[in-house]
Design a protein around this motif. Structure first.
Motif, PDB file in Angstrom:
ATOM      1  N   VAL A  38     -50.630  -5.376  -3.631  1.00  0.00           N
ATOM      2  CA  VAL A  38     -49.459  -4.516  -3.867  1.00  0.00           C
ATOM      3  C   VAL A  38     -48.200  -5.357  -4.070  1.00  0.00           C
ATOM      4  CG1 VAL A  38     -48.026  -2.662  -2.936  1.00  0.00           C
ATOM      5  CG2 VAL A  38     -50.492  -2.650  -2.530  1.00  0.00           C
ATOM      6  N   GLU A  39     -48.012  -6.398  -3.276  1.00  0.00           N
ATOM      7  CA  GLU A  39     -46.821  -7.227  -3.425  1.00  0.00           C
ATOM      8  C   GLU A  39     -46.763  -7.876  -4.806  1.00  0.00           C
ATOM      9  OE1 GLU A  39     -44.930 -11.325  -1.625  1.00  0.00           O
ATOM     10  OE2 GLU A  39     -45.953  -9.984  -0.236  1.00  0.00           O
ATOM     11  N   THR A  40     -47.886  -8.341  -5.304  1.00  0.00           N
ATOM     12  CA  THR A  40     -47.915  -8.946  -6.637  1.00  0.00           C
ATOM     13  C   THR A  40     -47.551  -7.925  -7.710  1.00  0.00           C
ATOM     14  OG1 THR A  40     -49.594 -10.538  -5.943  1.00  0.00           O
ATOM     15  CG2 THR A  40     -49.333 -10.183  -8.317  1.00  0.00           C
ATOM     16  N   LEU A  41     -48.087  -6.713  -7.582  1.00  0.00           N
ATOM     17  CA  LEU A  41     -47.753  -5.657  -8.534  1.00  0.00           C
ATOM     18  C   LEU A  41     -46.268  -5.313  -8.467  1.00  0.00           C
ATOM     19  CD1 LEU A  41     -50.831  -3.284  -8.064  1.00  0.00           C
ATOM     20  CD2 LEU A  41     -50.371  -4.810 -10.002  1.00  0.00           C
ATOM     21  N   MET A  42     -45.712  -5.252  -7.261  1.00  0.00           N
ATOM     22  CA  MET A  42     -44.290  -4.978  -7.097  1.00  0.00           C
ATOM     23  C   MET A  42     -43.450  -6.075  -7.743  1.00  0.00           C
ATOM     24  SD  MET A  42     -43.541  -2.114  -5.591  1.00  0.00           S
ATOM     25  CE  MET A  42     -41.850  -2.525  -5.206  1.00  0.00           C
ATOM     26  N   LYS A  64     -38.169 -16.620  -7.057  1.00  0.00           N
ATOM     27  CA  LYS A  64     -38.532 -16.589  -5.642  1.00  0.00           C
ATOM     28  C   LYS A  64     -37.883 -15.408  -4.933  1.00  0.00           C
ATOM     29  CE  LYS A  64     -39.310 -21.556  -4.953  1.00  0.00           C
ATOM     30  NZ  LYS A  64     -38.827 -22.770  -4.241  1.00  0.00           N
ATOM     31  N   PHE A  65     -36.647 -15.088  -5.329  1.00  0.00           N
ATOM     32  CA  PHE A  65     -35.972 -13.935  -4.722  1.00  0.00           C
ATOM     33  C   PHE A  65     -36.725 -12.651  -5.012  1.00  0.00           C
ATOM     34  CE2 PHE A  65     -33.311 -10.286  -5.907  1.00  0.00           C
ATOM     35  CZ  PHE A  65     -33.017  -9.836  -4.628  1.00  0.00           C
ATOM     36  N   TYR A  66     -37.207 -12.476  -6.242  1.00  0.00           N
ATOM     37  CA  TYR A  66     -37.939 -11.252  -6.563  1.00  0.00           C
ATOM     38  C   TYR A  66     -39.239 -11.148  -5.772  1.00  0.00           C
ATOM     39  CZ  TYR A  66     -34.764  -9.592 -10.169  1.00  0.00           C
ATOM     40  OH  TYR A  66     -33.669  -9.082 -10.828  1.00  0.00           O
ATOM     41  N   LEU A 113     -40.710  -5.368 -10.617  1.00  0.00           N
ATOM     42  CA  LEU A 113     -39.285  -5.592 -10.392  1.00  0.00           C
ATOM     43  C   LEU A 113     -38.723  -6.725 -11.250  1.00  0.00           C
ATOM     44  CD1 LEU A 113     -39.187  -5.283  -6.492  1.00  0.00           C
ATOM     45  CD2 LEU A 113     -38.297  -3.630  -8.149  1.00  0.00           C
ATOM     46  N   CYS A 114     -39.493  -7.794 -11.377  1.00  0.00           N
ATOM     47  CA  CYS A 114     -38.980  -8.992 -12.049  1.00  0.00           C
ATOM     48  C   CYS A 114     -39.092  -8.914 -13.562  1.00  0.00           C
ATOM     49  CB  CYS A 114     -39.709 -10.224 -11.528  1.00  0.00           C
ATOM     50  SG  CYS A 114     -39.038 -11.795 -12.144  1.00  0.00           S
ATOM     51  N   TYR A 115     -40.203  -8.396 -14.069  1.00  0.00           N
ATOM     52  CA  TYR A 115     -40.454  -8.466 -15.498  1.00  0.00           C
ATOM     53  C   TYR A 115     -40.390  -7.127 -16.230  1.00  0.00           C
ATOM     54  CZ  TYR A 115     -41.992 -13.174 -14.370  1.00  0.00           C
ATOM     55  OH  TYR A 115     -42.029 -14.468 -13.928  1.00  0.00           O
ATOM     56  N   LEU A 171     -37.967  -9.786  -2.486  1.00  0.00           N
ATOM     57  CA  LEU A 171     -37.645  -8.370  -2.615  1.00  0.00           C
ATOM     58  C   LEU A 171     -38.912  -7.518  -2.618  1.00  0.00           C
ATOM     59  CD1 LEU A 171     -35.251  -6.424  -3.053  1.00  0.00           C
ATOM     60  CD2 LEU A 171     -35.619  -6.678  -5.516  1.00  0.00           C
ATOM     61  N   SER A 172     -39.934  -7.989  -3.304  1.00  0.00           N
ATOM     62  CA  SER A 172     -41.207  -7.267  -3.343  1.00  0.00           C
ATOM     63  C   SER A 172     -41.839  -7.200  -1.960  1.00  0.00           C
ATOM     64  CB  SER A 172     -42.169  -7.961  -4.321  1.00  0.00           C
ATOM     65  OG  SER A 172     -41.582  -8.080  -5.603  1.00  0.00           O
ATOM     66  N   GLU A 173     -41.761  -8.307  -1.245  1.00  0.00           N
ATOM     67  CA  GLU A 173     -42.329  -8.347   0.096  1.00  0.00           C
ATOM     68  C   GLU A 173     -41.555  -7.449   1.054  1.00  0.00           C
ATOM     69  OE1 GLU A 173     -42.864 -11.792   3.401  1.00  0.00           O
ATOM     70  OE2 GLU A 173     -43.795 -12.155   1.437  1.00  0.00           O
ATOM     71  N   LEU A 174     -40.254  -7.337   0.874  1.00  0.00           N
ATOM     72  CA  LEU A 174     -39.440  -6.478   1.731  1.00  0.00           C
ATOM     73  C   LEU A 174     -39.870  -5.023   1.624  1.00  0.00           C
ATOM     74  CD1 LEU A 174     -35.844  -7.949   1.332  1.00  0.00           C
ATOM     75  CD2 LEU A 174     -37.176  -7.783   3.448  1.00  0.00           C
ATOM     76  N   PHE A 175     -40.285  -4.612   0.442  1.00  0.00           N
ATOM     77  CA  PHE A 175     -40.793  -3.255   0.270  1.00  0.00           C
ATOM     78  C   PHE A 175     -42.013  -3.036   1.168  1.00  0.00           C
ATOM     79  CE2 PHE A 175     -43.982  -0.523  -1.724  1.00  0.00           C
ATOM     80  CZ  PHE A 175     -43.284   0.665  -1.827  1.00  0.00           C
ATOM     81  N   ILE A 176     -42.910  -4.003   1.161  1.00  0.00           N
ATOM     82  CA  ILE A 176     -44.114  -3.898   1.988  1.00  0.00           C
ATOM     83  C   ILE A 176     -43.737  -3.903   3.472  1.00  0.00           C
ATOM     84  CG2 ILE A 176     -46.389  -4.876   2.458  1.00  0.00           C
ATOM     85  CD1 ILE A 176     -45.912  -4.068  -0.479  1.00  0.00           C
TER      86      ILE A 176
END
Length: 309
Positions: A40-44, A81-83, A48-50, A86-91
Motif C-alpha cells: 500500500v505504501e508503494t502504491l501511495m 524521499k519526502f513523498y 502522490l509523487c507521480y 508522506l505515503s508512510e504517514l498515511f499508513i
C-alpha cells in the motif's frame, strides 16, 4: 470524547460516513505489516509523487528556499524521499484505528526513558514537537508512563467529518485531544486533579503557521523569516511547567524512536521568546539532520515580514 461543542456535531449522514470510515480504518489496521508498508505504501507513493503530483510546486519552493546551497538534483532526491515519508504517514495514521499497548511498544521505543522520568518527577510537563516523522506516535508516551496522559492539543479541521474521524483516532486511553483554543482553560481546570487522576503532558505541535499579528515575533528559520505559535511558551511561564522537545527518529518503515531534549526547566527566569527560540533551533537542527522527515507540503511561509524602509 474530550471535546464538545458545535464543531463536533454531525448530522445523520455524517455519522453514518464516520462509522463507515472507522470500520474501514479498523480493517486496514489489522492487515499484515508487509502489506501495509510495502504494497500500500508503494502504491501511495506512486499516486502522490507521480500521478497527483501532490502540492509539487509548494514542496519545490520550500526546498529551494530552505536549501539554496543544494543542487537541483540533490533537492529532487530529497523531494522523492519526502513523498515516501508522506505515503508512510498515511499508513501510520490509519493504523492508529487498531492500537493496543503491546502494538504501541512495537511501533515506538523510548530512548532515555528512566532518565526522563526521573527529571520529570511525576509533574505535569509540556511536550513540544513538530510535523516531523509520525508526530501522532507522540501520544504513545503514556504506554511507558501510565501515571501520565497526553493532552493532544490540535487545530480543528474545517470538515466536521474529518475532524471527528481524527479525534476518534487520537482519543484513546493514553491520550485525549483538546482544541487549541481550549487548551489553556483545559489545563487550568484540571491541573489540581489531573485527568482521571493522571498527570498531564501538554502535547503541542508548534511548527504550524500561526496568524500574522502586528506584534508577531520573527525567527530566522531555514533561511527564512518565520513566525511560530507561542502558546507553549506562555503556558510554561504562566504555570511554571518544564518544556521538552520530543524528537521522533524513524528507525524503519512504521517504527520510531522517541527521545527528549530539555528546553526549559520550569524555574529559569527567561526573556520573552527565549523558550520558542530554543525550540526553533532544535527543530532546525533535526530538519537539517533528516530533512526528508519534515512536512514540506505545508504552506509554511504564507506570510512575509514587513521590512520598513
Amino acid at each position: 470524547m474530550a471535546t464538545t461543542g458545535k464543531h463536533t456535531q454531525l448530522n445523520l449522514l455524517q455519522r453514518i460516513w464516520l462509522e463507515v470510515l472507522w470500520q474501514l480504518a479498523r480493517f486496514f489496521a489489522i492487515l499484515p505489516y508487509w502489506f501495509k508498508y510495502y504494497v500500500v505504501e508503494t502504491l501511495m507513493f506512486v499516486l502522490l509523487c507521480y500521478c497527483l503530483r501532490y502540492r509539487r510546486s509548494v514542496v519545490n519552493r520550500n526546498l529551494r528556499n530552505s536549501f539554496p546551497e543544494k543542487s537541483e538534483r540533490e533537492r529532487a532526491v530529497l523531494r522523492r524521499k519526502f513523498y515516501w515519508t508522506l505515503s508512510e504517514l498515511f499508513i501510520d495514521t490509519v493504523d492508529l484505528a487498531h492500537m493496543t499497548p503491546a502494538k504501541g511498544r512495537r511501533i515506538l521505543r523510548v530512548k532515555g526513558l528512566e532518565e526522563h522520568l526521573s527529571k520529570i518527577g511525576g509533574r505535569d510537563w509540556i511536550a513540544m514537537t513538530a510535523h516531523f516523522g509520525c508526530w501522532e506516535y507522540c501520544s504513545f508516551w503514556s504506554i511507558y508512563a501510565p501515571s501520565q496522559i497526553v493532552v493532544a492539543v490540535y487545530h480543528p479541521l474545517e470538515s466536521r467529518l474529518a475532524d471527528a474521524f481524527y479525534r476518534r483516532l487520537r482519543d484513546r486511553e493514553y491520550a485525549t485531544p483538546v482544541p487549541m483554543r481550549e487548551s489553556l482553560r483545559f489545563y487550568l481546570r484540571n491541573r489540581e486533579t489531573g485527568v482521571g487522576g493522571r498527570n498531564m503532558v501538554m502535547g503541542l505541535i508548534a511548527d504550524q503557521n500561526p496568524p500574522k499579528r502586528p506584534d508577531s515575533h520573527w525567527f530566522r528559520f531555514l533561511n527564512q523569516d518565520t513566525i511560530f505559535f507561542d502558546g507553549g511558551e506562555k503556558l510554561a511561564l504562566r504555570c511554571r511547567l518544564p518544556v521538552y522537545f520530543v524528537k521522533m527518529d524513524r528507525v524503519r518503515r512504521g517504527r520510531y524512536e522517541m527521545s527528549f531534549e530539555k528546553i526549559y526547566d520550569g524555574e529559569e527566569e527567561v526573556a520573552d521568546n527565549v523558550i520558542t527560540e530554543r525550540y526553533v533551533r532544535i527543530l532546525e537542527s533535526e530538519i537539517r539532520r533528516r530533512p526528508e522527515l519534515w512536512m514540506w507540503s505545508h504552506k509554511r511561509w504564507k506570510y512575509k515580514r514587513n521590512v520598513s524602509r
